[in-house]
Scaffold this active site. Structure first.
Site, PDB file in Angstrom:
ATOM      1  N   MET A  48      45.055 -17.349 -15.663  1.00  0.00           N
ATOM      2  CA  MET A  48      44.116 -18.242 -14.976  1.00  0.00           C
ATOM      3  C   MET A  48      43.337 -19.043 -16.020  1.00  0.00           C
ATOM      4  O   MET A  48      42.250 -19.559 -15.732  1.00  0.00           O
ATOM      5  CB  MET A  48      43.175 -17.438 -14.085  1.00  0.00           C
ATOM      6  CG  MET A  48      43.931 -16.690 -12.982  1.00  0.00           C
ATOM      7  SD  MET A  48      42.970 -16.406 -11.500  1.00  0.00           S
ATOM      8  CE  MET A  48      41.653 -15.413 -12.169  1.00  0.00           C
ATOM      9  N   ALA A  70      41.122 -19.884 -19.536  1.00  0.00           N
ATOM     10  CA  ALA A  70      40.045 -19.276 -20.326  1.00  0.00           C
ATOM     11  C   ALA A  70      40.683 -18.245 -21.258  1.00  0.00           C
ATOM     12  O   ALA A  70      40.269 -17.080 -21.311  1.00  0.00           O
ATOM     13  CB  ALA A  70      38.974 -18.659 -19.428  1.00  0.00           C
ATOM     14  N   GLY A  89      43.520 -11.486 -25.799  1.00  0.00           N
ATOM     15  CA  GLY A  89      44.392 -10.689 -24.928  1.00  0.00           C
ATOM     16  C   GLY A  89      45.558 -11.533 -24.429  1.00  0.00           C
ATOM     17  O   GLY A  89      46.722 -11.115 -24.474  1.00  0.00           O
ATOM     18  N   HIS A  90      45.252 -12.751 -23.954  1.00  0.00           N
ATOM     19  CA  HIS A  90      46.330 -13.653 -23.518  1.00  0.00           C
ATOM     20  C   HIS A  90      47.233 -14.003 -24.699  1.00  0.00           C
ATOM     21  O   HIS A  90      48.454 -14.100 -24.563  1.00  0.00           O
ATOM     22  CB  HIS A  90      45.747 -14.952 -22.955  1.00  0.00           C
ATOM     23  CG  HIS A  90      44.896 -14.770 -21.737  1.00  0.00           C
ATOM     24  ND1 HIS A  90      43.532 -14.932 -21.750  1.00  0.00           N
ATOM     25  CD2 HIS A  90      45.228 -14.438 -20.468  1.00  0.00           C
ATOM     26  CE1 HIS A  90      43.050 -14.724 -20.534  1.00  0.00           C
ATOM     27  NE2 HIS A  90      44.058 -14.412 -19.738  1.00  0.00           N
ATOM     28  N   HIS A  93      42.032 -15.896 -24.165  1.00  0.00           N
ATOM     29  CA  HIS A  93      41.413 -15.183 -25.290  1.00  0.00           C
ATOM     30  C   HIS A  93      42.504 -14.402 -26.018  1.00  0.00           C
ATOM     31  O   HIS A  93      43.704 -14.552 -25.701  1.00  0.00           O
ATOM     32  CB  HIS A  93      40.277 -14.278 -24.793  1.00  0.00           C
ATOM     33  CG  HIS A  93      40.682 -13.390 -23.649  1.00  0.00           C
ATOM     34  ND1 HIS A  93      41.643 -12.404 -23.777  1.00  0.00           N
ATOM     35  CD2 HIS A  93      40.286 -13.352 -22.353  1.00  0.00           C
ATOM     36  CE1 HIS A  93      41.799 -11.792 -22.612  1.00  0.00           C
ATOM     37  NE2 HIS A  93      40.992 -12.354 -21.729  1.00  0.00           N
ATOM     38  N   GLN A 143      42.915 -15.464  -4.574  1.00  0.00           N
ATOM     39  CA  GLN A 143      42.613 -14.104  -5.031  1.00  0.00           C
ATOM     40  C   GLN A 143      41.111 -13.871  -5.223  1.00  0.00           C
ATOM     41  O   GLN A 143      40.708 -12.815  -5.697  1.00  0.00           O
ATOM     42  CB  GLN A 143      43.419 -13.746  -6.274  1.00  0.00           C
ATOM     43  CG  GLN A 143      43.037 -14.487  -7.548  1.00  0.00           C
ATOM     44  CD  GLN A 143      43.995 -14.161  -8.689  1.00  0.00           C
ATOM     45  OE1 GLN A 143      45.108 -14.652  -8.717  1.00  0.00           O
ATOM     46  NE2 GLN A 143      43.571 -13.319  -9.622  1.00  0.00           N
ATOM     47  N   SER A 184      38.182 -12.782 -19.594  1.00  0.00           N
ATOM     48  CA  SER A 184      37.635 -14.149 -19.508  1.00  0.00           C
ATOM     49  C   SER A 184      36.219 -14.108 -18.952  1.00  0.00           C
ATOM     50  O   SER A 184      35.416 -15.004 -19.192  1.00  0.00           O
ATOM     51  CB  SER A 184      38.513 -15.013 -18.597  1.00  0.00           C
ATOM     52  OG  SER A 184      39.823 -15.048 -19.102  1.00  0.00           O
TER      53      SER A 184
HETATM   54  O1  PAF Z   1      45.733 -11.602 -14.233  1.00  0.00           O
HETATM   55  C1  PAF Z   1      45.494 -12.784 -13.930  1.00  0.00           C
HETATM   56  O2  PAF Z   1      44.985 -13.590 -14.724  1.00  0.00           O
HETATM   57  C2  PAF Z   1      45.821 -13.263 -12.512  1.00  0.00           C
HETATM   58  O3  PAF Z   1      45.562 -12.279 -11.566  1.00  0.00           O
HETATM   59  C3  PAF Z   1      47.266 -13.786 -12.386  1.00  0.00           C
HETATM   60  C4  PAF Z   1      48.275 -12.691 -12.618  1.00  0.00           C
HETATM   61  C5  PAF Z   1      47.490 -14.912 -13.377  1.00  0.00           C
HETATM   62  C6  PAF Z   1      47.494 -14.335 -10.970  1.00  0.00           C
HETATM   63  O4  PAF Z   1      46.641 -15.394 -10.689  1.00  0.00           O
END
Ligand code: PAF
Length: 280
Positions: A30, A32, A36-37, A34, A61, A186
């Site tokens: 989503m 932002a 971790g991503h 960091h 969500q 985030s």
């Molecule tokens: O973990 C997330 O950032 C979100 O839940 C995802 C998997 C990208 C779905 O919007």
């Protein structure tokens, strides 16, 4: 790194790469972004020949009183990080692209979606499974990468991909922590300096439980009481849940064994944080 804004562009680009025989990795996010991503994108770039990072703040969500509107958005920095870590494409659709007028199809994993975060955030996992289904259907990746920090999400998505016969392998990467132990999220940017210190109670509780298990304690009642006492030492923190569960079913267990997940969620001021460890 190329920017793809529509599902048609994503499908066309991925099909081209598949026709060349390249393996496809998908890192759903989503934004932002960091460290971790970054670790997810690096893992994807190591395993796969064409890596798509999706960046979409998914409205379905978020509950009506949650932080959709203020969720951190940092597009320029995200592009830089994704490119640096080895993404080949960044998929950044508009809300109308993912949920066109009249969209009426949702995906729900029954039972699992109402446990842990799903119990505190009704409808949250229905939004996650719906958007991840759309991403998997559009990109048809060989592998998709998720962080262990969202451990309940991992359980729900594992069940969904199995039940719906997706050919995609889910790869789960370890939690990345700040030097002081705080799990990266985030949402950490919401924390004031004081709250940032209070938030350390979560990782402290996780470490205490891990230490007890390492010393041979397996009883849920002892592990959970220790975690609760550790969290209670921080009076400004409000516990949402403290659980010892089977990671596949998210059902509570009485004794920690292989595949047991210790998971905690708590409010620090207005910010809800989560942390966990696989114990047993
Ligand atoms: O973990 C997330 O950032 C979100 O839940 C995802 C998997 C990208 C779905 O919007």
């Amino acid at each position: 790194m190329e920017l793809l804004r529509t599902i048609a562009e994503l499908q066309q680009r991925v099909r081209q790469q598949q026709a060349r025989g390249l393996s496809i990795g998908l890192v759903p996010t989503m934004g932002a972004l960091h460290a971790g991503h970054a670790s997810l994108i690096r893992a994807a770039a190591k395993d796969c020949e064409y890596v798509v990072v999706s960046l979409f703040v998914n409205p379905t969500q978020f509950g009506p009183n949650e932080d959709f509107a203020k969720y951190p958005r940092s597009f320029a920095a995200d592009c830089e990080l994704a490119a640096k870590e080895g993404a080949d494409a960044l998929f950044t659709p508009a809300v109308e692209e993912m949920y066109p007028e009249g969209a009426a199809t949702f995906v729900e994993v029954e039972g699992l979606s109402n446990r842990l975060d799903g119990a505190s955030r009704p409808g949250h996992f229905r939004g996650v499974t719906t958007v991840v289904t759309k991403l998997l259907a559009a990109a048809q990746p060989d592998r998709a990468y998720f962080g262990q920090k969202d451990a309940a999400q991992v359980a729900v998505l594992r069940r969904m991909t199995r039940d719906l016969c997706f050919g995609t392998e889910l790869v789960v990467c370890p939690i990345v922590r700040d030097v002081d132990g705080l799990a990266l999220s985030s949402r950490n940017v919401y924390l004031t300096a004081d709250e940032r210190k209070q938030a350390l109670a979560l990782s402290r509780a996780v470490r205490r439980v891990e230490a007890l298990v390492a010393h041979g304690e397996r009883k849920a009642e002892v592990l959970l009481a220790t975690a609760r006492a550790s969290l209670a030492a921080e009076p400004n923190l409000k516990i949402d849940y403290v659980e010892l569960v089977n990671w596949a079913t998210l059902e509570p267990v009485k004794v920690a064994e292989a595949g047991t997940l210790f998971a905690v969620a708590a409010w620090v001021g207005e910010t809800r944080l989560i942390d966990n460890a696989v114990v047993g």
